[in-house]
Design a protein around this motif. Structure first.
Motif, mmCIF file in Angstrom:
data_model
loop_
_atom_site.group_PDB
_atom_site.id
_atom_site.type_symbol
_atom_site.label_atom_id
_atom_site.label_comp_id
_atom_site.label_asym_id
_atom_site.label_seq_id
_atom_site.Cartn_x
_atom_site.Cartn_y
_atom_site.Cartn_z
ATOM 1 N N MET A 1 3.169 5.071 -7.721
ATOM 2 C CA MET A 1 1.922 4.351 -7.469
ATOM 3 C C MET A 1 1.771 3.983 -5.994
ATOM 4 S SD MET A 1 0.344 4.372 -10.287
ATOM 5 C CE MET A 1 -0.977 3.226 -9.924
ATOM 6 N N VAL A 2 2.840 3.505 -5.395
ATOM 7 C CA VAL A 2 2.767 3.117 -3.980
ATOM 8 C C VAL A 2 2.568 4.346 -3.096
ATOM 9 C CG1 VAL A 2 4.045 2.099 -2.066
ATOM 10 C CG2 VAL A 2 4.086 1.013 -4.293
ATOM 11 N N SER B 1 -3.032 -2.112 -8.400
ATOM 12 C CA SER B 1 -2.209 -3.245 -7.950
ATOM 13 C C SER B 1 -1.505 -3.929 -9.125
ATOM 14 C CB SER B 1 -3.072 -4.255 -7.189
ATOM 15 O OG SER B 1 -4.119 -4.743 -7.994
ATOM 16 N N ILE B 2 -2.168 -3.962 -10.279
ATOM 17 C CA ILE B 2 -1.541 -4.566 -11.457
ATOM 18 C C ILE B 2 -0.374 -3.718 -11.942
ATOM 19 C CG2 ILE B 2 -1.894 -5.164 -13.889
ATOM 20 C CD1 ILE B 2 -4.746 -5.998 -13.137
ATOM 21 N N THR B 3 -0.538 -2.386 -11.933
ATOM 22 C CA THR B 3 0.551 -1.491 -12.336
ATOM 23 C C THR B 3 1.745 -1.633 -11.405
ATOM 24 O OG1 THR B 3 -1.026 0.107 -13.255
ATOM 25 C CG2 THR B 3 1.191 0.918 -12.766
ATOM 26 N N MET C 1 2.344 -8.515 -5.267
ATOM 27 C CA MET C 1 0.940 -8.637 -5.648
ATOM 28 C C MET C 1 0.076 -8.300 -4.439
ATOM 29 S SD MET C 1 1.012 -12.039 -8.076
ATOM 30 C CE MET C 1 1.984 -13.026 -6.941
ATOM 31 N N GLY C 2 -0.384 -7.054 -4.379
ATOM 32 C CA GLY C 2 -1.138 -6.597 -3.221
ATOM 33 C C GLY C 2 -2.432 -7.337 -2.995
ATOM 34 N N TRP C 3 -2.998 -7.902 -4.054
ATOM 35 C CA TRP C 3 -4.286 -8.577 -3.902
ATOM 36 C C TRP C 3 -4.161 -9.950 -3.251
ATOM 37 C CZ3 TRP C 3 -1.723 -7.754 -8.465
ATOM 38 C CH2 TRP C 3 -1.340 -8.879 -9.202
ATOM 39 N N VAL C 4 -2.924 -10.443 -3.132
ATOM 40 C CA VAL C 4 -2.735 -11.719 -2.439
ATOM 41 C C VAL C 4 -1.766 -11.599 -1.281
ATOM 42 C CG1 VAL C 4 -3.222 -13.085 -4.487
ATOM 43 C CG2 VAL C 4 -0.858 -12.453 -3.986
#
Length: 624
Positions: free
Chosen positions: A543-544, A560-562, A620-623
């Motif tokens: 994924m990354v 991002s969740i995965t 957590m990429g979104w934060v």
């Protein structure tokens, strides 16, 4: 973002890169005439499939070669020329320092002013604020300790109409000092943006307007802009990525740090301004002392001890081979562009190289140009003294302590590690996997000169967090036992091989379990949990690798969740696997299967520990 794929290939890439650089550095011939140089540059452009190159060579009298080579637009076959506009990317940061120095000259600012005093509304965290506050100089010399822009910051909807203050208010989490400000260097895009905000506040003008009024207009850089202008639409070079596909224009969240575009014709004026120490066309735009200050780093531990090489006020220093001549300036790059502007005060010459792709061609061209500048120059050295006991005992393996991107610290420890040897009164630095080798010499008890720049560059310092460390220009290193470093690499390769073997083996035994051919519960248990941990790790890497740098990593999305779930499940499954192999130690089981489970689980546990230590677990990429 290629963080985690680098975990798998950093060692091999480091070997290849080091050897390649050494080969190019050794074999590159120095052009003896301007015509020879022109032909060599065009050959590099063709051989590297670089669409367009803008170049300017300048001395105190002005430019003596300005050209655009190739095509600014491949699809429309538009030729590049001296007026073609290229992205400058991080060269933009130089104007933040120039603007601050202008306000310092006017007594409106001082480089040692505290950020908390200048702009208390700009959120930042610094647990050393009482003893080591963030200063204005730290913003420009990148010694705040702040991380590079976080993934979540790509969520900001940048445009030419967005304000600098709104950009700084969005996700300020990266502005957290990871060590005491003024002790270590770590390049980031946020510091110059905050400095630009301070320029706005104390000048009473929008930053872009201040730069235009005080620098771009006096330098006759009338087409140069931070904005996507109609001129850029007409004369801008199309950006092309590494595989030749065109890239769309991207608005930068922090315009002061990377949004400028310009032509070689106008960049030649900026070069002459630096070469003539702040003067252009008979006007002293900035005092010579300000240019001197811009070129000299002062705010790290090593700078206090005499290191003058490294990163000054958004102005870095490099050299060429062992000639001992310092070149100052800046470069910048993105997915579809790379630019570099460098000048040598000693030689009174400089160059600017602009390309509309990022494929390494600009670096090759810069080597040719510097070689051309130095073709008739004698090599120079400072007065050399015998190595002190402190410098003679530097041998060993060193890992870096000041990563630009915190989440990359894990891979950075491998790909940026160096080894040091001492012989014949010289200190030799080189990558741990071979390649180039320095030949540093002492000028005092605790100061070494890097012959490639001719400047004091290396000193043993006492870091408040890590103790005795080695500063090399702007980088800080800590010596670790060679057995730990090389042993870790060996174990990592063993883990990779075991992962591959076990994933292949699972193709055989999993169907046997499904169809009732393998019924031994213990056998199944010690195979299943290491397999699940391996699969979680594999999903994380995939994924990354597939979405690194994509907006989906920086937003709350299935990607991002995965990544978050797999990064959490990996250590959980590894922990269950550890418990499982321990409980099954006295039960009847195939010896080979059990030995494999033990070795694989222990190696996975080591990696899971590293992941947790370096902040990868629960990413957590979104934060972040």
């Amino acid at each position: 973002m290629t963080l985690l794929i680098k975990i798998l290939c950093a060692i091999s890439l480091s070997m290849l890169t080091c050897l390649t650089i050494a080969e190019v550095h050794t074999q590159a011939s120095k052009p003896q005439t301007l015509e020879h140089l022109k032909m060599a540059i065009e050959e590099i452009r063709r051989n590297t499939n670089t669409p367009a190159v803008g170049i300017a060579l300048v001395n105190k009298d002005g430019p003596y070669w300005i050209a655009g080579l190739g095509e600014a637009n491949i699809e429309k076959h538009i030729k590049a020329d001296e007026n073609t506009l290229f992205a400058l990317d991080s060269i933009s940061k130089m104007f933040a320092s120039l603007s601050v120095l202008k306000l310092v000259e006017e007594k409106k600012l001082h480089l040692n002013d505290r950020l908390q005093d200048l702009a208390p509304e700009i959120k930042h965290e610094n647990k050393w604020e009482k003893t080591n506050p963030v200063l204005l100089v730290h913003l420009l010399e990148h010694t705040t300790g702040w991380d590079e822009v976080h993934l979540a910051e790509i969520n900001f909807k940048a445009s030419d109409s967005s304000s600098l203050k709104s950009a700084l208010e969005f996700h300020p989490d990266s502005r957290t000092s990871r060590w005491a400000p003024g002790t270590r260097y770590a390049y980031n895009s946020t510091g110059p943006a905050v400095a630009a905000y301070i320029v706005e506040k104390f000048s009473g003008k929008k930053y872009e307007d201040y730069v235009k009024e005080n620098f771009l207009t006096p330098l006759a850089m009338n087409s140069t802009s931070f904005y996507k202008t109609s001129e850029y639409d007409k004369y801008g070079a199309v950006l092309y990525n590494a595989i030749g596909n065109s890239e769309q224009y991207k608005f930068s969240k922090y315009r002061p740090s990377g949004s400028l575009h310009s032509s070689t014709k106008e960049m030649a004026n900026l070069l002459q301004f630096f070469i003539k120490r702040g003067e252009f066309s008979g006007q002293q735009i900035l005092p010579s002392a300000s240019i001197d200050r811009m070129e000299k780093p002062t705010s790290t531990l090593g700078n206090v001890l005499g290191i003058t090489a490294g990163y000054g006020l958004n102005n870095f220093t490099k050299g060429y081979e062992d000639f001992g001549y310092a070149f100052h300036g800046h470069d910048g790059g993105s997915l579809g562009s790379f630019s570099e502007m460098m000048y040598s005060p000693d030689l009174g010459e400089g160059y600017v190289i602009l390309t509309n792709t990022n494929n390494g061609s600009a670096w090759q061209i810069s080597q040719l140009v510097m070689g051309y500048f130095l073709r008739n120059s004698p090599k120079k050295t400072l007065y050399e003294v015998s190595l002190s006991n402190k410098l003679s005992s530097l041998e060993g393996v060193y890992v870096p302590l000041n990563p630009q991107i915190e989440i990359k610290r894990f891979t950075n420890n491998i790909e940026s590690a160096i080894k040091i040897s001492v012989s014949a009164n010289r200190v030799h630095r080189s990558p741990v996997f071979g390649g180039w080798q320095s030949n540093d010499y002492a000028i005092s008890e605790n100061l070494l000169v890097n012959p490639w720049s001719g400047l004091p560059s290396i000193a043993v310092v006492n870091d408040p967090l890590a103790g005795e460390t080695l500063q090399v220009e702007g980088d800080l290193y800590k010596r670790i036992p060679g057995l730990i470093f090389y042993g870790g690499i060996v174990l990592f390769y063993v883990l990779v091989l075991l992962l591959i073997a076990n994933l292949i083996w699972a193709i055989i035994w999993v169907p046997r379990v499904i169809f009732g051919k393998l019924t031994n519960t213990t056998n199944i248990k010690v195979r299943t949990w290491p397999l699940l941990a391996s699969l979680a790790l594999l999903v994380f890497f995939v994924m990354v690798t597939a979405y690194g740098g994509h907006t989906l990593m920086g937003t709350l999305s299935w990607v991002s969740i995965t990544i978050f779930i797999s990064s959490v499940l990996f250590p959980i499954f590894t922990g269950i696997s550890l418990l499982s192999v321990y409980k099954c130690r006295h039960e009847p089981i195939q010896k080979l299967a059990y030995a494999n489970a033990i070795i694989l689980t222990l190696l996975l546990a080591v990696l899971a520990t590293y992941f947790t230590y370096y902040g990868i677990t629960g990413f957590m990429g979104w934060v972040a």
